[in-house]
Design an enzyme around this catalytic site. Structure first.
Site, PDB file in Angstrom:
ATOM      1  N   GLU A   1       0.608  -1.595   0.298  1.00 46.02           N
ATOM      2  CA  GLU A   1       0.030  -0.059   0.284  1.00 46.02           C
ATOM      3  C   GLU A   1       0.499   1.147  -0.042  1.00 46.02           C
ATOM      4  OE1 GLU A   1      -1.898  -0.349   3.477  1.00 46.02           O
ATOM      5  OE2 GLU A   1      -3.386  -2.031   2.787  1.00 46.02           O
ATOM      6  N   PRO A   2       2.103   1.366  -1.163  1.00 46.94           N
ATOM      7  CA  PRO A   2       3.050   2.732  -0.535  1.00 46.94           C
ATOM      8  C   PRO A   2       1.866   4.131  -1.510  1.00 46.94           C
ATOM      9  CG  PRO A   2       2.745   1.221  -2.956  1.00 46.94           C
ATOM     10  CD  PRO A   2       2.059   0.687  -2.153  1.00 46.94           C
ATOM     11  N   GLY A   3       2.073   4.965  -0.401  1.00 45.28           N
ATOM     12  CA  GLY A   3       1.362   6.118  -0.653  1.00 45.28           C
ATOM     13  C   GLY A   3       2.511   7.096  -1.907  1.00 45.28           C
TER      14      GLY A   3
ATOM     15  N   ARG B   1       2.269  20.615   6.324  1.00 46.47           N
ATOM     16  CA  ARG B   1       3.154  19.421   6.547  1.00 46.47           C
ATOM     17  C   ARG B   1       4.403  20.012   7.044  1.00 46.47           C
ATOM     18  NH1 ARG B   1       6.680  16.052   4.527  1.00 46.47           N
ATOM     19  NH2 ARG B   1       6.188  14.135   5.588  1.00 46.47           N
TER      20      ARG B   1
ATOM     21  N   TYR C   1       4.204  18.410  11.039  1.00 41.63           N
ATOM     22  CA  TYR C   1       5.570  17.817  11.138  1.00 41.63           C
ATOM     23  C   TYR C   1       6.665  18.543  11.637  1.00 41.63           C
ATOM     24  CZ  TYR C   1       1.866  15.236   9.612  1.00 41.63           C
ATOM     25  OH  TYR C   1       0.277  14.098   8.774  1.00 41.63           O
TER      26      TYR C   1
ATOM     27  N   CYS D   1      -3.614  33.522   9.895  1.00 35.91           N
ATOM     28  CA  CYS D   1      -2.816  34.565  11.015  1.00 35.91           C
ATOM     29  C   CYS D   1      -2.956  33.231  12.227  1.00 35.91           C
ATOM     30  CB  CYS D   1      -4.343  34.711  11.817  1.00 35.91           C
ATOM     31  SG  CYS D   1      -4.876  36.041  10.528  1.00 35.91           S
ATOM     32  N   GLU D   2      -1.697  32.565  11.982  1.00 40.33           N
ATOM     33  CA  GLU D   2      -1.297  31.982  13.113  1.00 40.33           C
ATOM     34  C   GLU D   2       0.155  31.809  12.885  1.00 40.33           C
ATOM     35  OE1 GLU D   2      -2.580  28.840  14.772  1.00 40.33           O
ATOM     36  OE2 GLU D   2      -4.261  28.360  13.894  1.00 40.33           O
TER      37      GLU D   2
ATOM     38  N   TYR E   1       0.236  14.009   0.866  1.00 35.05           N
ATOM     39  CA  TYR E   1      -0.159  14.907   2.196  1.00 35.05           C
ATOM     40  C   TYR E   1       0.089  15.969   2.260  1.00 35.05           C
ATOM     41  CZ  TYR E   1       0.095   9.576   3.274  1.00 35.05           C
ATOM     42  OH  TYR E   1       0.599   9.011   3.308  1.00 35.05           O
TER      43      TYR E   1
HETATM   44  N1  LLP Z   1      -1.606   1.987   4.391  1.00 36.89           N
HETATM   45  C1  LLP Z   1      -1.890   2.858   5.386  1.00 36.89           C
HETATM   46  C2  LLP Z   1      -3.048   1.590   6.129  1.00 36.89           C
HETATM   47  C3  LLP Z   1      -1.852   3.722   5.891  1.00 36.89           C
HETATM   48  O1  LLP Z   1      -2.691   4.206   7.210  1.00 36.89           O
HETATM   49  C4  LLP Z   1      -0.866   4.969   5.528  1.00 36.89           C
HETATM   50  C5  LLP Z   1      -0.580   5.963   5.572  1.00 36.89           C
HETATM   51  C6  LLP Z   1      -0.227   3.848   3.957  1.00 36.89           C
HETATM   52  C7  LLP Z   1      -1.302   3.053   3.493  1.00 36.89           C
HETATM   53  C8  LLP Z   1       0.820   4.953   3.307  1.00 36.89           C
HETATM   54  O2  LLP Z   1       1.830   5.321   3.750  1.00 36.89           O
HETATM   55  P1  LLP Z   1       3.050   6.346   2.807  1.00 36.89           P
HETATM   56  O3  LLP Z   1       3.164   4.626   1.494  1.00 36.89           O
HETATM   57  O4  LLP Z   1       2.150   6.546   1.936  1.00 36.89           O
HETATM   58  O5  LLP Z   1       4.257   5.774   4.120  1.00 36.89           O
HETATM   59  N2  LLP Z   1       0.644  12.639   6.863  1.00 36.89           N
HETATM   60  C9  LLP Z   1       1.190  12.211   6.766  1.00 36.89           C
HETATM   61  C10 LLP Z   1       1.534  10.801   6.841  1.00 36.89           C
HETATM   62  C11 LLP Z   1       0.460   9.953   7.267  1.00 36.89           C
HETATM   63  C12 LLP Z   1       0.545   8.545   7.127  1.00 36.89           C
HETATM   64  C13 LLP Z   1      -1.401   7.841   7.055  1.00 36.89           C
HETATM   65  N3  LLP Z   1      -1.254   6.945   6.659  1.00 36.89           N
HETATM   66  C14 LLP Z   1       2.150  12.859   6.448  1.00 36.89           C
HETATM   67  O6  LLP Z   1       2.360  14.175   5.753  1.00 36.89           O
HETATM   68  O7  LLP Z   1       3.591  12.443   6.608  1.00 36.89           O
END
Ligand code: LLP
Length: 426
Positions: free
Chosen positions: A273-275, A312, A316, A347-348, A376
């Site tokens: 599940e890459p994002g 971000r 973070y 305004c923060e 993200y």
């Molecule tokens: N699968 C599940 C169940 C997840 O919760 C996530 C991300 C992914 C896959 C994908 O993860 P990735 O490959 O993108 O690392 N907003 C944060 C990241 C939150 C990730 C949430 N879950 C940021 O901007 O760094």
């Protein structure tokens, strides 16, 4: 590797000058490179080609339907976490048999929608959810294919907000309880247990947490098999990090190679599940300089993008490299740069995009690109301070397409109404 590069000091995305896009669609704007998106998908997929596998893009990272379609065309599926994401996936023409559904808080309506669509697998995160899924599936005359999202308790060595596989995390089910829950699931008429799943965190820059988690999942699959529960799918989640600054995450080939090797003795369909890895470095956020000022202690460059566009850094303390769209100072040369905070109009005090950064001297109207904003970035944007959300552009070689219009003021109040009795002050 991405397709944002300079040609005689002018930043290009593929074959298009970034400046031209900004002149034509305005700023702030997210610009994605189709070539980079496809390249990343193919590089990620490469180590798995000889294994039974499915890459389910985690669309929470960047959910524009044009981008979903690009990955769909390459054979990708989706990892969804809401009814809205299912809707997007179906609109983008993704085959439901390639969709897995994660998330700790699935609503009844969302479960029903996913059952109706006949998705590949529900990644169940609690016993109560399992009971509900069974009941709804039976009521709809269906059998839900299910994996338990287990919490393998490995430390992903990442930012605490994006670590998900620790014992104290809200995600998944404690792995020590998994067998008993699978036994219960086996008896449920509406459930077909077919998989095991985990996702331990995001922006991982070490390989070992993935392999530790995989080892624990493999052990669980063996144990289930001894109980007569045959698992067909192993979903290892996403999480592979990208270089934002000076991180050196494992290369996809190394990551994939190690996983394939560890799974060689098992007959399982591998789901990933890459994002971030697919979209992060394939997108940038471009903003215009509005003003500059010298504060009591710091110099500020005020730009037209803000924390509502890219949260971000505020949330973070994330680092996004900053590239001028027109470069005046050669890379690596300190002279001609100023130490400044790059901040937005919100305004923060927490509204900053870069802090204490050496930035090339700029003037009002200059364009700056925040790199690695594809993941993200837009997906976490909001209308805070009643700021219309930016537009999204996809570059494809010599052409570009607006894949999401800039929001208008009318969009800001869509769905709002003033009840009649407060129309007029009495
Ligand atoms: N699968 C599940 C169940 C997840 O919760 C996530 C991300 C992914 C896959 C994908 O993860 P990735 O490959 O993108 O690392 N907003 C944060 C990241 C939150 C990730 C949430 N879950 C940021 O901007 O760094």
């Amino acid at each position: 590797m991405h397709h944002f590069h300079y040609i005689t000091d002018e930043l290009y995305c593929e074959n298009i000058p970034v400046k031209r896009i900004c002149e034509e669609v305005g700023t702030p704007v997210f610009i994605y490179s189709r070539g980079t998106l496809e390249r990343h998908f193919n590089i990620f997929q490469e180590p798995f080609v000889s294994t039974d596998h499915l890459i389910c893009y985690s669309l929470k990272a960047c959910s524009n339907i044009a981008i979903l379609r690009i990955f769909g065309n390459l054979g990708g599926g989706l990892d969804i976490v809401s009814g809205g994401e299912l809707f997007r996936g179906l609109k983008a023409g993704i085959d439901p048999s390639r969709i897995v559904y994660s998330g700790v808080g699935k609503k009844v309506s969302e479960i029903d929608e996913a059952l109706a669509a006949d998705i590949l697998m529900f990644n169940v995160e609690s016993e109560e959810e399992l009971v509900l899924l069974d009941r709804r599936a039976r009521e709809m005359g269906k059998k839900a294919r299910m994996a338990l999202r287990v919490n393998p308790d490995v430390d992903p060595l990442t930012h605490p907000y994006i670590a998900t596989g620790l014992k104290k995390s809200k995600f998944g089910i404690d792995i020590s309880r998994a067998i008993e829950i699978y036994q219960r699931a086996r008896e449920m008429k509406g459930i077909e247990p077919i998989g095991v799943d985990c996702h331990i965190g995001s922006q991982l820059t070490e390989l070992s947490p993935f392999l530790d988690a995989l080892e624990r999942l493999k052990k669980l699959v063996w144990e289930l098999s001894h109980q007569g529960i045959e698992i067909r799918c192993l979903d290892l989640g996403g999480g592979l990090g990208i270089p934002y600054e000076d991180e050196i995450p494992p290369l996809p080939a190394v990551y994939g190679g190690a996983i394939v090797e560890q799974l060689a003795d098992m007959k399982l369909k591998l789901i990933l599940e890459p994002g971030r890895l697919l979209v992060g470095n394939a997108g940038i956020l471009v903003t215009s300089v509005l003003y500059q000022k010298q504060g009591g202690e710091k110099r500020f460059i005020i730009v037209d993008a803000a924390m509502n566009d890219l949260i971000r850094p505020s949330l973070y303390r994330a680092h996004h490299a900053l590239w001028p769209v027109h470069r005046k100072v050669p890379v690596g040369v300190a002279n001609g740069r100023v130490l400044a905070d790059v901040v937005g109009p919100i305004c923060e005090s927490g509204d900053f995009l870069a802090q204490e950064r050496y930035v090339e001297a700029v003037q009002t109207g200059d364009l700056l690109a925040f790199m690695s904003a594809g993941a993200y970035g837009f997906a976490m944007s909001s209308n805070y301070n009643s700021r219309p959300r930016a537009c999204e552009v996809l570059v494809d070689g010599d052409d570009y397409f607006v894949i999401r219009d800039r929001e208008t003021y009318a969009d800001l109040i869509r769905g709002e109404r003033v009840p009649e009795r407060i129309q007029q002050a009495s």
